[in-house]
Scaffold this active site. Sequence first.
Site, PDB file in Angstrom:
ATOM      1  N   SER A 163      10.679  -0.893  -0.072  1.00 15.41           N
ATOM      2  CA  SER A 163      11.791  -0.332   0.730  1.00 15.41           C
ATOM      3  C   SER A 163      11.792  -0.901   2.155  1.00 15.41           C
ATOM      4  O   SER A 163      12.860  -1.115   2.739  1.00 15.41           O
ATOM      5  CB  SER A 163      11.756   1.204   0.746  1.00 15.41           C
ATOM      6  OG  SER A 163      10.640   1.674   1.456  1.00 15.41           O
ATOM      7  N   MET A 218      -0.669  -4.924  -1.032  1.00 14.75           N
ATOM      8  CA  MET A 218      -1.943  -4.232  -1.237  1.00 14.75           C
ATOM      9  C   MET A 218      -3.104  -5.195  -1.496  1.00 14.75           C
ATOM     10  O   MET A 218      -3.896  -5.002  -2.406  1.00 14.75           O
ATOM     11  CB  MET A 218      -1.807  -3.248  -2.427  1.00 14.75           C
ATOM     12  CG  MET A 218      -0.672  -2.266  -2.273  1.00 14.75           C
ATOM     13  SD  MET A 218      -0.826  -1.269  -0.782  1.00 14.75           S
ATOM     14  CE  MET A 218      -2.124  -0.165  -1.293  1.00 14.75           C
ATOM     15  N   ARG A 219      -3.170  -6.237  -0.706  1.00 12.26           N
ATOM     16  CA  ARG A 219      -4.273  -7.187  -0.829  1.00 12.26           C
ATOM     17  C   ARG A 219      -4.906  -7.390   0.538  1.00 12.26           C
ATOM     18  O   ARG A 219      -4.188  -7.537   1.534  1.00 12.26           O
ATOM     19  CB  ARG A 219      -3.769  -8.567  -1.286  1.00 12.26           C
ATOM     20  CG  ARG A 219      -3.185  -8.606  -2.654  1.00 12.26           C
ATOM     21  CD  ARG A 219      -4.214  -8.608  -3.747  1.00 12.26           C
ATOM     22  NE  ARG A 219      -5.231  -9.636  -3.605  1.00 12.26           N
ATOM     23  CZ  ARG A 219      -6.446  -9.548  -4.154  1.00 12.26           C
ATOM     24  NH1 ARG A 219      -6.794  -8.502  -4.847  1.00 12.26           N
ATOM     25  NH2 ARG A 219      -7.315 -10.527  -3.997  1.00 12.26           N
ATOM     26  N   LEU A 265      -6.532  -9.883   2.981  1.00  8.87           N
ATOM     27  CA  LEU A 265      -6.445 -11.347   3.100  1.00  8.87           C
ATOM     28  C   LEU A 265      -7.718 -11.882   3.740  1.00  8.87           C
ATOM     29  O   LEU A 265      -8.291 -11.261   4.643  1.00  8.87           O
ATOM     30  CB  LEU A 265      -5.217 -11.718   3.925  1.00  8.87           C
ATOM     31  CG  LEU A 265      -3.891 -11.370   3.218  1.00  8.87           C
ATOM     32  CD1 LEU A 265      -2.750 -11.248   4.211  1.00  8.87           C
ATOM     33  CD2 LEU A 265      -3.570 -12.389   2.140  1.00  8.87           C
ATOM     34  N   HIS A 286       2.028   0.057   8.916  1.00  8.16           N
ATOM     35  CA  HIS A 286       1.059   1.022   8.383  1.00  8.16           C
ATOM     36  C   HIS A 286       1.578   2.442   8.672  1.00  8.16           C
ATOM     37  O   HIS A 286       2.053   2.708   9.781  1.00  8.16           O
ATOM     38  CB  HIS A 286      -0.314   0.804   9.047  1.00  8.16           C
ATOM     39  CG  HIS A 286      -1.367   1.681   8.481  1.00  8.16           C
ATOM     40  ND1 HIS A 286      -1.937   1.460   7.235  1.00  8.16           N
ATOM     41  CD2 HIS A 286      -1.940   2.803   8.962  1.00  8.16           C
ATOM     42  CE1 HIS A 286      -2.823   2.412   6.994  1.00  8.16           C
ATOM     43  NE2 HIS A 286      -2.852   3.243   8.023  1.00  8.16           N
ATOM     44  N   GLU A 293       9.434   4.201   9.501  1.00 13.67           N
ATOM     45  CA  GLU A 293       9.035   2.803   9.238  1.00 13.67           C
ATOM     46  C   GLU A 293      10.273   1.924   9.129  1.00 13.67           C
ATOM     47  O   GLU A 293      10.314   0.804   9.648  1.00 13.67           O
ATOM     48  CB  GLU A 293       8.246   2.710   7.928  1.00 13.67           C
ATOM     49  CG  GLU A 293       6.907   3.414   7.956  1.00 13.67           C
ATOM     50  CD  GLU A 293       6.140   3.243   6.647  1.00 13.67           C
ATOM     51  OE1 GLU A 293       6.087   2.122   6.115  1.00 13.67           O
ATOM     52  OE2 GLU A 293       5.593   4.238   6.140  1.00 13.67           O
TER      53      GLU A 293
END
Length: 215
Positions: free
Chosen positions: A12, A89-90, A92, A108, A173
């Site tokens: 979104s 959702m990784r 880095l 966040h 957000e």
Amino acid sequence: MKVAILISGRGSNMERLVESCKTNNKSASVELVFSNNAEASGLSFAKNNGIETSVIDHRIYEKREDFDHELDKKLRENNIDFICNAGFMRILSEDFVNNWFNKQINIHPSLLPDFKGLDVHKRVIESKTNISGCTVHLVRAGVDEGPIIGQISTKVETNDNEEILSIKVLKLEHILYPVCLKLFSDNLIQINEDKIIYSKEAIDQLDEINARLGK
Ligand code: GRF
């Protein structure tokens, strides 16, 4: 500025960034939506809006660095200048983060530096704090670390549960992220050794959010 948005799910925030780049932010264009998850529902929005999409499944790589290398290659093939993480959702690797130093931001759902990591709203409610919000920050090697660009706060009401709070914060957000991206693409902020130097226009635009929200 050619922007890539990294997602892992719903997307979104990605939608709001795309919409903003098509309407009020003419200095940025979303050239690529990338996901590590082929099932990410946000991918169809990107495709339907004529944006190039790319999926690389992280599970086929033994090492984090190898996945990150492929991602880096894909970004460079598309001549990307700037990356927005939006529910990606990784974690880095340090090399990747350094290769995109000051050219990658993240959103966040808490007022950083508080409540880094996962299950944010649950932990916010459990902590009994009466304030939460969202943060856009530059990406650094530590999870949810990096210089803060902008924040919007909201009250946590006694009756708020995880779901109610997540809906309240997500709305914020969607307002904050496009404004922060535009600060970069319009060159309204500078970064000096991790200190953000805001131009007058940048301050006005961030202040305008609070005015819009009646704060
Ligand atoms: C947002 O709450 C974002 O702050 C967090 O993950 C969520 C992603 O939502 N990092 P969406 O995919 O943008 O809808």
